[in-house]
Design a protein around this motif. Structure first.
Motif, mmCIF file in Angstrom:
data_model
loop_
_atom_site.group_PDB
_atom_site.id
_atom_site.type_symbol
_atom_site.label_atom_id
_atom_site.label_comp_id
_atom_site.label_asym_id
_atom_site.label_seq_id
_atom_site.Cartn_x
_atom_site.Cartn_y
_atom_site.Cartn_z
ATOM 1 N N LYS A 1 0.969 -1.262 0.039
ATOM 2 C CA LYS A 1 0.035 0.021 -0.232
ATOM 3 C C LYS A 1 1.103 1.372 -0.051
ATOM 4 O O LYS A 1 1.006 2.065 0.782
ATOM 5 C CB LYS A 1 -1.020 0.027 1.116
ATOM 6 C CG LYS A 1 -1.904 -0.998 1.193
ATOM 7 C CD LYS A 1 -3.101 -0.581 0.577
ATOM 8 C CE LYS A 1 -4.362 -1.466 0.471
ATOM 9 N NZ LYS A 1 -4.402 -2.428 -0.644
ATOM 10 N N ARG A 2 1.651 1.553 -0.786
ATOM 11 C CA ARG A 2 2.488 2.605 -1.199
ATOM 12 C C ARG A 2 2.151 3.465 -2.633
ATOM 13 O O ARG A 2 1.035 2.896 -3.161
ATOM 14 C CB ARG A 2 3.925 2.285 -1.279
ATOM 15 C CG ARG A 2 4.513 1.477 -0.086
ATOM 16 C CD ARG A 2 4.361 2.351 1.290
ATOM 17 N NE ARG A 2 5.104 1.728 2.172
ATOM 18 C CZ ARG A 2 6.081 2.237 2.845
ATOM 19 N NH1 ARG A 2 6.711 3.430 2.311
ATOM 20 N NH2 ARG A 2 6.591 1.557 4.061
ATOM 21 N N ARG A 3 2.750 4.386 -2.683
ATOM 22 C CA ARG A 3 2.297 5.420 -3.810
ATOM 23 C C ARG A 3 2.630 4.454 -5.106
ATOM 24 O O ARG A 3 3.897 3.824 -5.081
ATOM 25 C CB ARG A 3 3.119 6.604 -4.095
ATOM 26 C CG ARG A 3 2.993 7.419 -5.133
ATOM 27 C CD ARG A 3 3.567 8.797 -5.095
ATOM 28 N NE ARG A 3 3.381 9.368 -6.291
ATOM 29 C CZ ARG A 3 4.094 10.446 -6.534
ATOM 30 N NH1 ARG A 3 5.027 11.009 -5.519
ATOM 31 N NH2 ARG A 3 4.099 11.089 -7.628
ATOM 32 N N VAL A 4 1.908 4.396 -6.159
ATOM 33 C CA VAL A 4 2.156 3.592 -7.384
ATOM 34 C C VAL A 4 1.820 4.466 -8.674
ATOM 35 O O VAL A 4 0.917 5.230 -8.679
ATOM 36 C CB VAL A 4 1.178 2.318 -7.482
ATOM 37 C CG1 VAL A 4 1.327 1.500 -8.904
ATOM 38 C CG2 VAL A 4 1.132 1.425 -6.148
ATOM 39 N N VAL A 5 2.984 4.461 -9.205
ATOM 40 C CA VAL A 5 3.191 5.106 -10.679
ATOM 41 C C VAL A 5 2.871 4.046 -11.821
ATOM 42 O O VAL A 5 3.998 3.206 -11.728
ATOM 43 C CB VAL A 5 4.201 6.126 -10.969
ATOM 44 C CG1 VAL A 5 4.168 6.607 -12.009
ATOM 45 C CG2 VAL A 5 4.321 7.269 -9.620
ATOM 46 N N GLN A 6 1.835 4.116 -12.372
ATOM 47 C CA GLN A 6 1.673 2.938 -13.396
ATOM 48 C C GLN A 6 1.964 3.412 -14.920
ATOM 49 O O GLN A 6 1.348 4.520 -15.447
ATOM 50 C CB GLN A 6 0.305 2.186 -13.606
ATOM 51 C CG GLN A 6 0.053 1.102 -14.330
ATOM 52 C CD GLN A 6 -1.303 0.737 -14.282
ATOM 53 O OE1 GLN A 6 -2.082 0.856 -13.771
ATOM 54 N NE2 GLN A 6 -1.837 -0.199 -15.252
ATOM 55 N N LEU A 7 3.045 2.839 -15.521
ATOM 56 C CA LEU A 7 3.559 3.279 -16.687
ATOM 57 C C LEU A 7 2.856 2.187 -17.860
ATOM 58 O O LEU A 7 2.635 1.113 -17.537
ATOM 59 C CB LEU A 7 5.049 3.191 -17.058
ATOM 60 C CG LEU A 7 5.720 4.370 -16.377
ATOM 61 C CD1 LEU A 7 7.238 4.310 -16.414
ATOM 62 C CD2 LEU A 7 5.228 5.679 -16.919
ATOM 63 N N GLU A 8 2.381 2.819 -19.145
ATOM 64 C CA GLU A 8 2.077 1.949 -20.150
ATOM 65 C C GLU A 8 2.418 2.580 -21.435
ATOM 66 O O GLU A 8 1.860 3.722 -21.789
ATOM 67 C CB GLU A 8 0.564 1.606 -19.935
ATOM 68 C CG GLU A 8 0.067 0.126 -20.552
ATOM 69 C CD GLU A 8 -0.831 -0.561 -19.818
ATOM 70 O OE1 GLU A 8 -1.967 -1.168 -20.152
ATOM 71 O OE2 GLU A 8 -0.740 -0.422 -18.401
ATOM 72 N N GLY A 9 3.288 1.825 -22.323
ATOM 73 C CA GLY A 9 3.686 2.441 -23.642
ATOM 74 C C GLY A 9 4.022 3.817 -23.490
ATOM 75 O O GLY A 9 4.021 4.515 -24.365
ATOM 76 N N GLY A 10 5.110 4.113 -22.376
ATOM 77 C CA GLY A 10 5.691 5.365 -22.197
ATOM 78 C C GLY A 10 4.925 6.211 -21.549
ATOM 79 O O GLY A 10 5.488 7.524 -21.489
ATOM 80 N N ARG A 11 3.634 5.996 -21.147
ATOM 81 C CA ARG A 11 2.908 6.990 -20.601
ATOM 82 C C ARG A 11 2.444 6.829 -19.216
ATOM 83 O O ARG A 11 2.472 5.597 -19.043
ATOM 84 C CB ARG A 11 1.481 7.388 -21.440
ATOM 85 C CG ARG A 11 1.608 8.039 -22.920
ATOM 86 C CD ARG A 11 0.691 7.714 -23.604
ATOM 87 N NE ARG A 11 0.873 7.816 -25.158
ATOM 88 C CZ ARG A 11 0.967 9.123 -25.681
ATOM 89 N NH1 ARG A 11 0.453 9.933 -25.383
ATOM 90 N NH2 ARG A 11 1.371 8.763 -27.194
ATOM 91 N N ILE A 12 2.120 7.634 -18.421
ATOM 92 C CA ILE A 12 1.676 7.548 -17.081
ATOM 93 C C ILE A 12 0.236 7.296 -17.303
ATOM 94 O O ILE A 12 -0.759 8.155 -17.519
ATOM 95 C CB ILE A 12 1.889 8.716 -15.969
ATOM 96 C CG1 ILE A 12 3.349 8.908 -15.966
ATOM 97 C CG2 ILE A 12 1.274 8.248 -14.774
ATOM 98 C CD1 ILE A 12 3.736 10.049 -15.190
#
Lengths: 227, 296
Positions: A204-215
């Motif tokens: 349960k921490r901060r999550v940055v999700q990337l996909e195809g080079g975008r957030i």
């Protein structure tokens, strides 16, 4: 601590790795970067310690404008950043102690300091008793502990871990994550790129999700995927 | 203290490097040895040639003959005038009697000239010494302009030819030395590159934890110096006895040959050979690791 503004990166072979990325990460945060392979996680991390430069945008780490750094200033940026790899990158002909001490030695530290800091780092990752072993005598989890010790031995303000549990079994993965969490609680900003869903979900921490080079998502107390 | 700690690290790493690429290191040392030996030979050859030319130049004066015998006052006036030509070092009046005497002295053992020629056939003359052999023709021409001077003699053509030959040799030798230098450098670079490649991960980690470029470079530069200095020492070890043996033999057979035997000059040449080895090695080490040190 980290300020990424309008960063885009494409490689000479035409691959678009990152597209207009904006992230702000505060001091002493613990952030997961998740996403499928090729989403740009590794490129993002490499940009922080200037192994890659963005085509446009600015990267600021610990008040240093990484994108404008002269080549001869790069070493000093890197002394403020520790990096942990999936494949450990330990030097096979050196003992555990020497591998960790190496990071201090090559920055020209004094001998007495090298010894003290190396011992402290090995103690922190609980590898002091294996100090005179060679990497090939260690298990995967132990190797990763040594790699972490090397990354933190010169007291960096930022620790980057690129798939640190990628080669480890679930139990060992947990131990490594707990170790990274412990380091974070000692006032070090920690960034972990990972595929490990169960760990991300339960920490349960901060999550940055990337996909195809975008957030796709930047969420406090997030899980591996959006609910 | 810190400096010594670093130095120890560099030297230990350098020796590791030489040992790791063992056979290749030996080959590189051998090639440096041969190159420097040839370089030394060239230097010795040039020094000897230069020595010979200046020796000859010092023997070769311009001789200006006057038509009739001059009085001592006239002789002094002409001496004064000739001394003002640029490049002239010394002018000496040689009376016809003096010239005749020395001529007879030179040849008296071989034949009795006086009986053949009878009385003195020589005119008064002035022996003119110039500062360097290459300006002989110009000075000779200037001397010939004076109305008192009847005829000017000097071995200009020979000197000119020798000078031309010497220049050509010097140029050819320099080209050879430069080619040799780059060929040897290439071998040294490739030898040390073996170490560099074997240590790619080490170098990557060093960069990652913030070692400066010069810090990463030093072990390879020292490895190069080790190879270069060993090659240089071996080169000198072959060069010196070879030269001594050759000059000893030549001096017995051709005693009049002005060979260079001045200890100081020779030692300077040997030192140059050794230092070239060091330089070659340093440069090789420096270049070998450069590609890996580039920052984006």
């Amino acid at each position: 601590m980290i300020e990424i503004k309008n960063v885009s990166k494409s490689y000479p072979n035409g691959v678009e790795a990152l597209f207009d990325i904006n992230i702000h990460i505060g001091k002493e945060e613990f952030v997961f970067i998740v996403g499928p392979s090729g989403a740009g996680k590794t490129t993002l991390m490499k940009m922080l310690y200037r192994e890659e430069l963005p085509n446009s945008g600015t990267v600021i780490v610990d008040r240093i404008n990484v994108t404008e750094l002269l080549p001869e200033q790069v070493p000093y940026l890197r002394r403020a950043i520790g990096v942990v790899f999936q494949d450990y990158k330990l030097l096979p002909r050196r003992t555990v102690y020497e591998n960790v001490a190496f990071a201090l030695q090559v920055t020209g530290a004094a001998r007495s300091q090298i010894r003290r800091h190396t011992m402290q780092a090995l103690e922190l990752v609980n590898m002091l008793k294996r100090a005179s072993s060679f990497p090939e005598e260690l298990s995967g989890g132990e190797k990763q502990r040594v790699c972490i010790a090397r990354a933190i031995v010169n007291n960096p303000t930022l620790l980057l871990a690129d798939e640190p549990t990628g080669n480890l079994d679930p139990t060992t993965s947990w131990e490594i994550m707990e170790l990274l969490d412990k380091i974070n609680r000692r006032n070090t900003t920690v960034l972990v790129a990972t595929h490990n869903k169960s760990i991300v979900d339960s920490m349960k921490r901060r999550v940055v999700q990337l996909e195809g080079g975008r957030i796709m998502r930047d969420q406090q107390l997030g899980g591996y995927s959006q609910v | 203290m810190r400096i010594f700690g670093d130095l120890e690290f560099f030297v230990v790493e350098a020796f590791r490097g030489v040992r790791r690429s063992g056979v290749m290191s030996l080959v590189a040392i051998g090639i440096v040895t041969v190159s420097l030996f040839i370089f030394g030979l060239f230097l010795l050859f040039m020094v000897n040639l230069g020595n010979m030319v200046s020796e000859m130049g010092s023997r070769l004066d311009i001789v200006a003959y006057v038509e009739k015998a001059v009085t001592p006052d006239e002789a002094a006036a002409i001496t004064e005038k000739l001394s003002h030509i640029t490049g002239v070092e010394k002018v000496r009046y040689v009376s016809r009697e003096e010239a005749w005497r020395s001529f007879r002295d030179d040849f008296t053992q071989k034949l009795d000239l006086a009986t053949i020629v009878g009385e003195n056939p020589l005119p008064d003359s002035f022996a003119i010494k110039v500062r360097t052999p290459d300006i002989l023709p110009r000075v000779a021409e200037a001397v010939a302009q004076y109305p008192e001077v009847d005829e000017v003699r000097y071995s200009g053509k020979l000197i000119k030819q020798i000078q031309t030959l010497l220049d050509a040799l010097r140029l050819g030798g320099a080209v050879l030395v430069v080619l040799l230098f780059f060929a040897t450098l290439l071998i040294v670079v490739n030898t040390i590159r073996l170490t560099v490649l074997a240590r790619e991960t080490d170098i990557y980690i060093m960069k990652l934890v913030g070692a400066t470029r010069s810090f990463i470079r030093w072990p390879f530069v020292i490895e190069g110096i080790l190879i270069g200095v060993l090659g240089g020492l071996l080169g000198i070890l072959i060069l010196k006895p070879s030269y001594d043996a050759v000059t000893n033999r030549l001096q017995v057979g051709l005693p009049f040959l002005p060979l260079m035997t001045d200890k100081f000059t020779l030692n300077v040449i040997y030192l140059m050979v050794g230092l070239s080895g060091m330089l070659l090695g340093m440069l090789g080490g420096y270049i070998s690791v450069s590609r890996l040190l580039k920052e984006k």
